[in-house]
Design a protein around this motif. Structure first.
Motif, PDB file in Angstrom:
ATOM      1  N   GLU A  88       0.850  -1.185   0.000  1.00  0.00           N
ATOM      2  CA  GLU A  88       0.000   0.000   0.000  1.00  0.00           C
ATOM      3  C   GLU A  88       0.893   1.245   0.000  1.00  0.00           C
ATOM      4  O   GLU A  88       1.203   1.842   1.029  1.00  0.00           O
ATOM      5  CB  GLU A  88      -0.952  -0.071   1.182  1.00  0.00           C
ATOM      6  N   HIS A 170      -3.220   3.254   5.218  1.00  0.00           N
ATOM      7  CA  HIS A 170      -3.488   2.095   4.366  1.00  0.00           C
ATOM      8  C   HIS A 170      -4.105   2.492   3.034  1.00  0.00           C
ATOM      9  O   HIS A 170      -4.462   3.654   2.809  1.00  0.00           O
ATOM     10  CB  HIS A 170      -4.440   1.120   5.077  1.00  0.00           C
ATOM     11  N   GLU A 171      -4.252   1.503   2.156  1.00  0.00           N
ATOM     12  CA  GLU A 171      -4.967   1.633   0.883  1.00  0.00           C
ATOM     13  C   GLU A 171      -5.914   0.446   0.715  1.00  0.00           C
ATOM     14  O   GLU A 171      -5.651  -0.653   1.219  1.00  0.00           O
ATOM     15  CB  GLU A 171      -4.004   1.635  -0.306  1.00  0.00           C
ATOM     16  N   THR A 172      -6.997   0.670  -0.003  1.00  0.00           N
ATOM     17  CA  THR A 172      -7.838  -0.413  -0.507  1.00  0.00           C
ATOM     18  C   THR A 172      -7.675  -0.415  -2.017  1.00  0.00           C
ATOM     19  O   THR A 172      -7.898   0.611  -2.665  1.00  0.00           O
ATOM     20  CB  THR A 172      -9.317  -0.203  -0.136  1.00  0.00           C
ATOM     21  N   GLU A 271      -7.783   4.764   4.544  1.00  0.00           N
ATOM     22  CA  GLU A 271      -7.856   3.928   3.348  1.00  0.00           C
ATOM     23  C   GLU A 271      -8.033   4.835   2.134  1.00  0.00           C
ATOM     24  O   GLU A 271      -9.025   5.567   2.045  1.00  0.00           O
ATOM     25  CB  GLU A 271      -9.030   2.940   3.427  1.00  0.00           C
TER      26      GLU A 271
END
Length: 303
Positions: A88, A170-172, A271
């Motif tokens: 991420e 974070h990342e999605t 996210e």
């Protein structure tokens, strides 16, 4: 639901052979020592850089923390973590961008403690897990099965009493559905059910200390930089009911999430969605920085 993952048998959790088979398919795609370590070292003029451990895999990865240059023992600590899921990218680069841009902004108000890349192997292989098929962001608990999580906890614990805020970046991504969730289901011998990938930024708060006004303040700050994810037709994000615009809650402590590793009263997980046609890599980094700024601004206003 998706087709059966190519490793393992349906309904049967992986054993050592399947985990080794999975590990053999992983390849290095970028370089922690060329991409990230120089960015960390470049900050030594403005921040204290401490090595808090070494990941012992086929390659040994030094792990770094960045601290306010003038650390005041009587000030509250703001903890920023990135790269728990190494793939991420904006989590790692957002933590470093914040450090570069704001190393001295909060001098005399807060001590900054930044762990920018907790999972270097995951960064290099663009992976959610570590080499042992363990998710570090489900492993923040005593006697953790993940080196990444245990080393971070061991280091952060010395500041436990002073940490007022923890924001985990974070990342999605689309690969959550194309790779990581199918792999997780296969590893655990379960049936996979993909979720709708939210288009935009959102937050995951902690059900045990949701701090709705805090989360709202971060969403407001990020809105100035990038778009916020809309709830789906079920009024949910990633299958979880929306608590307020752009915010869902998880029990971080029960799930072993990074944001649950401290006693901080204010915690959240960001996210961003780097695969959106409405954003860019730089915009994702800017969103992460804005989230940290918004979180600290809210904390400062509570004094």
């Amino acid at each position: 639901m998706t087709d059966q993952y190519p490793i393992g048998q349906a309904g049967k959790p992986w054993q050592a052979a399947e985990k080794q088979q999975w590990f053999a398919t992983q390849t290095k795609k970028r370089d922690y020592f060329e991409d990230i370590e120089p960015l960390i070292n470049a900050l030594k003029a403005d921040l204290r850089v401490e090595q808090y451990g070494v990941l012992n895999y086929d390659t040994q990865y030094p792990l770094y923390a960045l601290k306010s240059a003038n650390w005041h023992a009587d000030l509250p600590v703001v903890l920023v973590t990135g790269g728990v899921h190494g793939y991420e990218t904006s989590g790692v680069l957002g933590a470093l961008a914040f450090a570069k841009q704001h190393a001295q902004t909060f001098e005399g108000q807060f001590n900054l403690l930044i762990l920018p890349c907790i999972s270097p192997w995951g960064y290099e292989t663009i992976n959610r897990w570590n080499p042992e098929a363990v998710d570090p962001n489900r492993s923040f608990y005593a006697n953790s099965p993940a080196q990444e999580s245990q080393l971070a906890m061991d280091y952060v614990n010395q500041y436990q009493a002073s940490i007022a805020l923890h924001i985990d970046l974070h990342e999605t991504t689309d690969t959550d559905n194309s790779e990581f969730r199918p792999a997780l289901a296969a590893r655990d011998g379960k049936v996979n059910h993909n979720w709708n990938i939210p288009d935009g930024f959102y937050l995951v708060g902690h059900t045990q200390k949701p701090q709705a006004a805090f989360q709202k303040a971060i969403i407001h700050a990020v809105q100035q930089v990038t778009h916020i994810a809309q709830a789906d037709e079920h009024n949910a994000l990633i299958g979880v009911p929306v608590e307020q615009f752009g915010v869902i809650n998880y029990d971080a402590t029960h799930l072993g999430l990074c944001m649950g590793m401290t006693n901080a009263p204010y915690v959240t997980t960001t996210e961003v969605y780097p695969d959106s046609p409405n954003t860019t890599p730089q915009n994702c980094i800017d969103g992460q920085v804005a989230a940290i700024e918004g979180a600290i601004a809210y904390l400062a206003a509570q004094k």
